[in-house]
Design a protein around this motif. Sequence first.
Motif, PDB file in Angstrom:
ATOM      1  N   LEU A  14     -10.432   4.823  25.888  1.00 16.70           N
ATOM      2  CA  LEU A  14     -10.048   5.921  26.047  1.00 16.70           C
ATOM      3  C   LEU A  14     -10.011   6.452  27.552  1.00 16.70           C
ATOM      4  O   LEU A  14     -10.890   5.562  28.435  1.00 16.70           O
ATOM      5  CB  LEU A  14     -11.149   7.001  25.296  1.00 16.70           C
ATOM      6  CG  LEU A  14     -11.307   6.872  23.823  1.00 16.70           C
ATOM      7  CD1 LEU A  14     -12.674   7.785  23.663  1.00 16.70           C
ATOM      8  CD2 LEU A  14     -10.155   7.788  23.238  1.00 16.70           C
ATOM      9  N   THR A  15      -9.409   7.442  27.878  1.00 16.08           N
ATOM     10  CA  THR A  15      -9.109   7.790  29.358  1.00 16.08           C
ATOM     11  C   THR A  15     -10.390   8.316  30.010  1.00 16.08           C
ATOM     12  O   THR A  15     -11.342   8.689  29.259  1.00 16.08           O
ATOM     13  CB  THR A  15      -8.021   8.937  29.281  1.00 16.08           C
ATOM     14  OG1 THR A  15      -8.634   9.882  28.524  1.00 16.08           O
ATOM     15  CG2 THR A  15      -6.864   8.351  28.890  1.00 16.08           C
ATOM     16  N   ALA A  16     -10.451   8.199  31.266  1.00 20.03           N
ATOM     17  CA  ALA A  16     -11.742   8.742  32.079  1.00 20.03           C
ATOM     18  C   ALA A  16     -12.151  10.278  31.687  1.00 20.03           C
ATOM     19  O   ALA A  16     -13.617  10.110  31.294  1.00 20.03           O
ATOM     20  CB  ALA A  16     -11.315   8.670  33.554  1.00 20.03           C
ATOM     21  N   TYR A 138     -14.599  -1.637  35.025  1.00 24.85           N
ATOM     22  CA  TYR A 138     -13.734  -2.670  36.083  1.00 24.85           C
ATOM     23  C   TYR A 138     -12.372  -2.196  36.096  1.00 24.85           C
ATOM     24  O   TYR A 138     -11.856  -2.124  37.387  1.00 24.85           O
ATOM     25  CB  TYR A 138     -13.550  -4.224  35.120  1.00 24.85           C
ATOM     26  CG  TYR A 138     -12.545  -4.842  36.117  1.00 24.85           C
ATOM     27  CD1 TYR A 138     -13.044  -5.599  36.951  1.00 24.85           C
ATOM     28  CD2 TYR A 138     -11.335  -5.049  35.619  1.00 24.85           C
ATOM     29  CE1 TYR A 138     -12.250  -6.331  37.713  1.00 24.85           C
ATOM     30  CE2 TYR A 138     -10.471  -5.734  36.202  1.00 24.85           C
ATOM     31  CZ  TYR A 138     -10.981  -6.667  37.368  1.00 24.85           C
ATOM     32  OH  TYR A 138     -10.168  -7.516  38.169  1.00 24.85           O
ATOM     33  N   TYR A 139     -11.478  -1.387  35.305  1.00 23.84           N
ATOM     34  CA  TYR A 139     -10.430  -0.883  35.230  1.00 23.84           C
ATOM     35  C   TYR A 139     -10.323   0.573  36.047  1.00 23.84           C
ATOM     36  O   TYR A 139      -9.500   0.654  36.726  1.00 23.84           O
ATOM     37  CB  TYR A 139      -9.725  -0.910  34.048  1.00 23.84           C
ATOM     38  CG  TYR A 139      -9.188  -2.548  33.686  1.00 23.84           C
ATOM     39  CD1 TYR A 139      -8.084  -2.951  34.161  1.00 23.84           C
ATOM     40  CD2 TYR A 139      -9.941  -3.158  32.668  1.00 23.84           C
ATOM     41  CE1 TYR A 139      -8.002  -4.420  33.882  1.00 23.84           C
ATOM     42  CE2 TYR A 139      -9.492  -4.441  32.214  1.00 23.84           C
ATOM     43  CZ  TYR A 139      -8.449  -4.754  32.837  1.00 23.84           C
ATOM     44  OH  TYR A 139      -8.166  -6.137  32.533  1.00 23.84           O
ATOM     45  N   VAL A 140     -11.062   1.342  35.604  1.00 18.07           N
ATOM     46  CA  VAL A 140     -11.222   2.624  36.168  1.00 18.07           C
ATOM     47  C   VAL A 140     -11.439   2.675  37.576  1.00 18.07           C
ATOM     48  O   VAL A 140     -11.023   3.733  38.381  1.00 18.07           O
ATOM     49  CB  VAL A 140     -11.921   3.734  35.112  1.00 18.07           C
ATOM     50  CG1 VAL A 140     -11.363   3.762  33.843  1.00 18.07           C
ATOM     51  CG2 VAL A 140     -13.233   3.278  35.088  1.00 18.07           C
ATOM     52  N   THR A 141     -12.284   1.917  37.954  1.00 17.22           N
ATOM     53  CA  THR A 141     -12.761   2.035  39.286  1.00 17.22           C
ATOM     54  C   THR A 141     -11.605   1.656  40.487  1.00 17.22           C
ATOM     55  O   THR A 141     -11.692   1.821  41.491  1.00 17.22           O
ATOM     56  CB  THR A 141     -14.072   1.348  39.798  1.00 17.22           C
ATOM     57  OG1 THR A 141     -14.208   0.021  39.167  1.00 17.22           O
ATOM     58  CG2 THR A 141     -15.150   2.057  38.942  1.00 17.22           C
ATOM     59  N   ARG A 142     -10.801   0.633  39.690  1.00 17.65           N
ATOM     60  CA  ARG A 142      -9.642   0.287  40.523  1.00 17.65           C
ATOM     61  C   ARG A 142      -8.585   1.188  40.486  1.00 17.65           C
ATOM     62  O   ARG A 142      -7.806   1.398  41.415  1.00 17.65           O
ATOM     63  CB  ARG A 142      -9.114  -1.131  40.131  1.00 17.65           C
ATOM     64  CG  ARG A 142     -10.034  -2.327  40.421  1.00 17.65           C
ATOM     65  CD  ARG A 142     -10.100  -3.703  39.746  1.00 17.65           C
ATOM     66  NE  ARG A 142     -10.875  -4.619  40.279  1.00 17.65           N
ATOM     67  CZ  ARG A 142     -12.146  -4.737  40.309  1.00 17.65           C
ATOM     68  NH1 ARG A 142     -12.887  -3.713  39.709  1.00 17.65           N
ATOM     69  NH2 ARG A 142     -12.922  -5.773  40.929  1.00 17.65           N
ATOM     70  N   ASN A 143      -8.191   1.711  39.193  1.00 17.15           N
ATOM     71  CA  ASN A 143      -7.097   2.538  38.986  1.00 17.15           C
ATOM     72  C   ASN A 143      -7.374   3.972  39.680  1.00 17.15           C
ATOM     73  O   ASN A 143      -6.219   4.561  39.910  1.00 17.15           O
ATOM     74  CB  ASN A 143      -6.579   2.871  37.677  1.00 17.15           C
ATOM     75  CG  ASN A 143      -6.309   1.490  36.804  1.00 17.15           C
ATOM     76  OD1 ASN A 143      -5.745   0.234  37.510  1.00 17.15           O
ATOM     77  ND2 ASN A 143      -6.419   1.390  35.629  1.00 17.15           N
ATOM     78  N   ASN A 144      -8.518   4.135  39.588  1.00 16.94           N
ATOM     79  CA  ASN A 144      -8.831   5.568  40.152  1.00 16.94           C
ATOM     80  C   ASN A 144     -10.163   5.706  40.773  1.00 16.94           C
ATOM     81  O   ASN A 144     -11.280   6.164  40.352  1.00 16.94           O
ATOM     82  CB  ASN A 144      -8.848   6.602  39.020  1.00 16.94           C
ATOM     83  CG  ASN A 144      -9.268   8.013  39.215  1.00 16.94           C
ATOM     84  OD1 ASN A 144      -9.044   8.382  40.427  1.00 16.94           O
ATOM     85  ND2 ASN A 144      -9.341   8.887  38.207  1.00 16.94           N
ATOM     86  N   PRO A 145     -10.164   5.037  42.003  1.00 18.00           N
ATOM     87  CA  PRO A 145     -11.406   4.848  42.612  1.00 18.00           C
ATOM     88  C   PRO A 145     -12.413   5.947  43.049  1.00 18.00           C
ATOM     89  O   PRO A 145     -13.474   5.984  43.110  1.00 18.00           O
ATOM     90  CB  PRO A 145     -11.072   4.195  44.026  1.00 18.00           C
ATOM     91  CG  PRO A 145      -9.760   4.261  44.294  1.00 18.00           C
ATOM     92  CD  PRO A 145      -9.028   4.421  42.831  1.00 18.00           C
ATOM     93  N   ASN A 146     -11.660   7.329  43.322  1.00 15.50           N
ATOM     94  CA  ASN A 146     -12.251   8.513  43.576  1.00 15.50           C
ATOM     95  C   ASN A 146     -12.672   9.244  42.350  1.00 15.50           C
ATOM     96  O   ASN A 146     -12.991  10.374  42.496  1.00 15.50           O
ATOM     97  CB  ASN A 146     -11.645   9.179  44.676  1.00 15.50           C
ATOM     98  CG  ASN A 146     -11.448   8.578  46.069  1.00 15.50           C
ATOM     99  OD1 ASN A 146     -12.311   7.925  46.552  1.00 15.50           O
ATOM    100  ND2 ASN A 146     -10.481   8.454  46.618  1.00 15.50           N
ATOM    101  N   ASP A 149      -9.449  13.756  38.711  1.00 18.01           N
ATOM    102  CA  ASP A 149      -8.842  14.132  37.164  1.00 18.01           C
ATOM    103  C   ASP A 149      -7.356  14.044  37.272  1.00 18.01           C
ATOM    104  O   ASP A 149      -6.820  14.752  37.873  1.00 18.01           O
ATOM    105  CB  ASP A 149      -9.345  15.539  36.930  1.00 18.01           C
ATOM    106  CG  ASP A 149      -8.724  16.046  35.439  1.00 18.01           C
ATOM    107  OD1 ASP A 149      -8.175  15.245  34.740  1.00 18.01           O
ATOM    108  OD2 ASP A 149      -9.217  17.385  35.422  1.00 18.01           O
ATOM    109  N   LEU A 150      -6.812  13.036  36.530  1.00 12.73           N
ATOM    110  CA  LEU A 150      -5.528  12.761  36.588  1.00 12.73           C
ATOM    111  C   LEU A 150      -4.820  12.979  35.301  1.00 12.73           C
ATOM    112  O   LEU A 150      -3.751  12.612  34.996  1.00 12.73           O
ATOM    113  CB  LEU A 150      -5.150  11.219  36.955  1.00 12.73           C
ATOM    114  CG  LEU A 150      -5.830  10.674  38.134  1.00 12.73           C
ATOM    115  CD1 LEU A 150      -5.575   9.145  38.173  1.00 12.73           C
ATOM    116  CD2 LEU A 150      -5.068  11.256  39.354  1.00 12.73           C
TER     117      LEU A 150
END
Length: 207
Positions: A14-16, A138-146, A149-150
């Motif tokens: 699921l998304t962040a 692992y992935y969300v901290t790379r794709n959206n480090p800050n 809300d995208l």
Amino acid sequence: MMKRLINIASVLLLTAPLLAACASTQGQQTDTADTGAPNPAPEFTGPWAEEFRFRYGLAPDDEVREMLADEQVSDAEKQVVTDRFRNCLAGHNIAFDDFKPGGGYDFSFPDSIDNETANQLADDCSRSEGVDAVIHLYYVTRNNPNNEDLSEEIAACLVRGGLVPSGFTGEDYKKPNWAETWKVDETQQYSIESRCQQDPKHAFTQA
């Protein structure tokens, strides 16, 4: 998680924004989840603190808890969890290669195992080997480090990708069952949504 029950079962994380909501509602359980954790979670303070706190509560053992304690998941730590998961599935005669960009994965299984059983075994291995605790982070901290809300950017990307009509918004995307509401094709959803989650501002734009 969402699964597609086809000959090769697929899992899409699921998304962040939705996971953050999940973390908020279940935050009471994170320090005392059924993981055998002897101590409360560390004092996470970074942009993804709530998510780390939630995932720490899902960690199955000290090795996985140590991976999360510093509020980072390294390439090496991701690989350890990947290998653990692959070995767990192999013990059930289920084949798994690696995670897709964004954290989704495919696995294949022989005709002697039905879809429901294969998915249950994958769920069990995902919990016991640390996938639930580590891979999403692992992935969300790379794709959206800050931890921005995208959702609006992802919604616009899904429109560009042709998955949903032009009226689709970020608020629509935040709804848990948005794909069912908009009656999107599952195969297209997996492919297009994965690309939009990885690069919502540039995917499906003209070169």
